[in-house]
Design a protein around this motif. Structure first.
Motif, mmCIF file in Angstrom:
data_model
loop_
_atom_site.group_PDB
_atom_site.id
_atom_site.type_symbol
_atom_site.label_atom_id
_atom_site.label_comp_id
_atom_site.label_asym_id
_atom_site.label_seq_id
_atom_site.Cartn_x
_atom_site.Cartn_y
_atom_site.Cartn_z
ATOM 1 N N ARG A 25 35.889 81.177 33.676
ATOM 2 C CA ARG A 25 36.039 82.378 34.494
ATOM 3 C C ARG A 25 34.685 82.994 34.775
ATOM 4 O O ARG A 25 33.685 82.668 34.129
ATOM 5 C CB ARG A 25 36.927 83.392 33.780
ATOM 6 N N ASN A 26 34.686 83.887 35.738
ATOM 7 C CA ASN A 26 33.478 84.640 36.027
ATOM 8 C C ASN A 26 33.062 85.462 34.825
ATOM 9 O O ASN A 26 33.898 86.025 34.128
ATOM 10 C CB ASN A 26 33.718 85.636 37.175
ATOM 11 N N GLY A 27 31.753 85.539 34.642
ATOM 12 C CA GLY A 27 31.231 86.509 33.702
ATOM 13 C C GLY A 27 31.182 87.858 34.399
ATOM 14 O O GLY A 27 30.900 87.933 35.592
ATOM 15 N N VAL A 28 31.510 88.902 33.673
ATOM 16 C CA VAL A 28 31.465 90.257 34.239
ATOM 17 C C VAL A 28 30.603 91.142 33.341
ATOM 18 O O VAL A 28 30.211 90.739 32.244
ATOM 19 C CB VAL A 28 32.884 90.860 34.401
ATOM 20 N N GLU A 29 30.322 92.320 33.797
ATOM 21 C CA GLU A 29 29.408 93.203 33.085
ATOM 22 C C GLU A 29 29.824 93.417 31.628
ATOM 23 O O GLU A 29 28.984 93.464 30.734
ATOM 24 C CB GLU A 29 29.292 94.539 33.819
ATOM 25 N N ALA A 30 31.117 93.513 31.381
ATOM 26 C CA ALA A 30 31.606 93.732 30.018
ATOM 27 C C ALA A 30 31.292 92.568 29.080
ATOM 28 O O ALA A 30 31.344 92.719 27.858
ATOM 29 C CB ALA A 30 33.116 93.989 30.045
ATOM 30 N N ASP A 31 30.941 91.411 29.620
ATOM 31 C CA ASP A 31 30.597 90.237 28.810
ATOM 32 C C ASP A 31 29.133 90.228 28.393
ATOM 33 O O ASP A 31 28.685 89.286 27.741
ATOM 34 C CB ASP A 31 30.867 88.945 29.605
ATOM 35 N N GLY A 32 28.378 91.242 28.761
ATOM 36 C CA GLY A 32 26.939 91.251 28.542
ATOM 37 C C GLY A 32 26.513 90.932 27.118
ATOM 38 O O GLY A 32 25.662 90.067 26.896
ATOM 39 N N GLN A 33 27.080 91.620 26.148
ATOM 40 C CA GLN A 33 26.674 91.412 24.752
ATOM 41 C C GLN A 33 27.020 90.002 24.281
ATOM 42 O O GLN A 33 26.180 89.318 23.684
ATOM 43 C CB GLN A 33 27.325 92.450 23.829
ATOM 44 N N ALA A 34 28.233 89.562 24.551
ATOM 45 C CA ALA A 34 28.655 88.226 24.110
ATOM 46 C C ALA A 34 27.844 87.134 24.809
ATOM 47 O O ALA A 34 27.472 86.135 24.183
ATOM 48 C CB ALA A 34 30.147 88.040 24.363
ATOM 49 N N ALA A 35 27.555 87.316 26.087
ATOM 50 C CA ALA A 35 26.762 86.331 26.827
ATOM 51 C C ALA A 35 25.326 86.303 26.310
ATOM 52 O O ALA A 35 24.721 85.231 26.183
ATOM 53 C CB ALA A 35 26.793 86.640 28.318
ATOM 54 N N PHE A 36 24.785 87.475 26.007
ATOM 55 C CA PHE A 36 23.439 87.573 25.445
ATOM 56 C C PHE A 36 23.367 86.822 24.114
ATOM 57 O O PHE A 36 22.443 86.035 23.867
ATOM 58 C CB PHE A 36 23.083 89.054 25.255
ATOM 59 N N GLU A 37 24.359 87.026 23.264
ATOM 60 C CA GLU A 37 24.408 86.339 21.972
ATOM 61 C C GLU A 37 24.570 84.830 22.152
ATOM 62 O O GLU A 37 23.945 84.029 21.450
ATOM 63 C CB GLU A 37 25.534 86.911 21.114
ATOM 64 N N ASN A 38 25.410 84.424 23.122
ATOM 65 C CA ASN A 38 25.608 83.006 23.386
ATOM 66 C C ASN A 38 24.324 82.368 23.910
ATOM 67 O O ASN A 38 23.963 81.259 23.504
ATOM 68 C CB ASN A 38 26.755 82.798 24.386
ATOM 69 N N PHE A 39 23.624 83.057 24.789
ATOM 70 C CA PHE A 39 22.356 82.546 25.301
ATOM 71 C C PHE A 39 21.390 82.285 24.145
ATOM 72 O O PHE A 39 20.796 81.206 24.039
ATOM 73 C CB PHE A 39 21.740 83.540 26.291
ATOM 74 N N ASN A 40 21.237 83.273 23.294
ATOM 75 C CA ASN A 40 20.300 83.127 22.171
ATOM 76 C C ASN A 40 20.732 82.017 21.216
ATOM 77 O O ASN A 40 19.895 81.266 20.710
ATOM 78 C CB ASN A 40 20.132 84.457 21.445
ATOM 79 N N LEU A 41 22.032 81.897 20.979
ATOM 80 C CA LEU A 41 22.552 80.842 20.113
ATOM 81 C C LEU A 41 22.269 79.462 20.704
ATOM 82 O O LEU A 41 21.687 78.599 20.037
ATOM 83 C CB LEU A 41 24.061 81.013 19.904
ATOM 84 N N THR A 42 22.690 79.259 21.954
ATOM 85 C CA THR A 42 22.545 77.928 22.554
ATOM 86 C C THR A 42 21.080 77.532 22.696
ATOM 87 O O THR A 42 20.732 76.366 22.522
ATOM 88 C CB THR A 42 23.245 77.844 23.923
ATOM 89 N N HIS A 43 20.224 78.493 22.975
ATOM 90 C CA HIS A 43 18.809 78.184 23.151
ATOM 91 C C HIS A 43 18.092 77.970 21.817
ATOM 92 O O HIS A 43 16.975 77.457 21.786
ATOM 93 C CB HIS A 43 18.134 79.259 23.993
ATOM 94 N N ALA A 44 18.747 78.335 20.722
ATOM 95 C CA ALA A 44 18.207 78.061 19.388
ATOM 96 C C ALA A 44 18.729 76.732 18.842
ATOM 97 O O ALA A 44 18.073 76.105 18.003
ATOM 98 C CB ALA A 44 18.571 79.187 18.420
ATOM 99 N N GLU A 45 19.890 76.296 19.316
ATOM 100 C CA GLU A 45 20.539 75.109 18.756
ATOM 101 C C GLU A 45 20.007 73.790 19.301
ATOM 102 O O GLU A 45 20.224 72.749 18.681
ATOM 103 C CB GLU A 45 22.049 75.159 19.029
ATOM 104 N N THR A 46 19.377 73.818 20.449
ATOM 105 C CA THR A 46 18.853 72.587 21.032
ATOM 106 C C THR A 46 17.473 72.847 21.605
ATOM 107 O O THR A 46 17.172 73.958 22.030
ATOM 108 C CB THR A 46 19.790 72.022 22.123
ATOM 109 N N ASP A 47 16.683 71.824 21.620
ATOM 110 C CA ASP A 47 15.336 71.930 22.177
ATOM 111 C C ASP A 47 15.308 71.472 23.633
ATOM 112 O O ASP A 47 14.250 71.370 24.235
ATOM 113 C CB ASP A 47 14.363 71.105 21.332
ATOM 114 N N PHE A 48 16.464 71.198 24.220
ATOM 115 C CA PHE A 48 16.531 70.684 25.585
ATOM 116 C C PHE A 48 16.681 71.764 26.656
ATOM 117 O O PHE A 48 16.625 71.446 27.840
ATOM 118 C CB PHE A 48 17.684 69.688 25.727
ATOM 119 N N LEU A 49 16.917 73.009 26.282
ATOM 120 C CA LEU A 49 17.083 74.063 27.280
ATOM 121 C C LEU A 49 15.727 74.631 27.694
ATOM 122 O O LEU A 49 14.715 74.432 27.023
ATOM 123 C CB LEU A 49 18.019 75.150 26.758
#
Length: 182
Positions: free
Chosen positions: A18-42
């Motif tokens: 689904r579309n991300g919406v403004e209310a997803d900001g915190q969860a998306a921010f946390e997901n970004f930081n998680l995924t970018h820490a878990e792999t060196d390919f991003l």
């Protein structure tokens, strides 16, 4: 641009795209930081994230309100498992036919079908937005991603031998890929 789809993962769980919406900001921010820490390919590291949670929410809402760009969230059990999106390369006549694809998935959700579903969703959205080609680049050592993109129809059109510089592995080749949409 709007998108919604429910898929069944390889392990039987339901995943909502689904579309991300403004209310997803915190969860998306946390997901970004998680995924970018878990792999060196991003593209970046968590400490290079230029957004905070509020800015991430605004970014998501802008993509939802856009006519030709999108950021899709893959949600499993109410938790963001991954995100993917398309952005136009440029708005000038000579570039407006091109869009770029970006994707990230949390490690615990790898190999469940989310990547393929997100890529397919982005291809569909790019076509609906009127783009004629979709582009991406991927680290040459990222065999799983290369395989995914090839299965989706992307073809390699070049390589940059030192296009990616990892803090861990140093310079790595970057593979340029594209998909013709018309």
């Amino acid at each position: 641009m709007k998108y919604y789809e429910e898929i069944l993962l390889k392990d039987g769980r339901k995943c909502v795209l689904r579309n991300g919406v403004e209310a997803d900001g915190q969860a998306a921010f946390e997901n970004f930081n998680l995924t970018h820490a878990e792999t060196d390919f991003l593209l970046s590291y968590p400490d290079e994230n230029s957004y905070n949670a509020e800015e991430e929410g605004k970014f998501l809402q802008e993509k939802t309100d856009s006519a030709d760009e999108i950021e899709i969230i893959a949600e499993v059990g109410g938790k963001i498992a991954g995100m993917a999106g398309i952005e136009k390369v440029g708005s000038k006549f000579k570039l407006k036919h091109r869009a770029e694809l970006g994707i990230s998935i949390a490690h615990e959700y790898w190999r469940l079908g989310i990547g393929r579903a997100l890529v397919n969703a982005c291809v569909k959205c790019a076509k609906e937005a009127g783009f004629k080609q979709l582009e991406l680049d991927v680290v040459a050592d990222n065999e799983a991603a290369l395989s995914l993109y090839k299965r989706a129809g992307f073809v390699e059109y070049g390589r940059n031998p030192r296009g990616f510089c990892s803090r861990i592995s140093g310079y790595q080749p970057l593979v340029y890929m594209w998909l013709e949409l018309d």
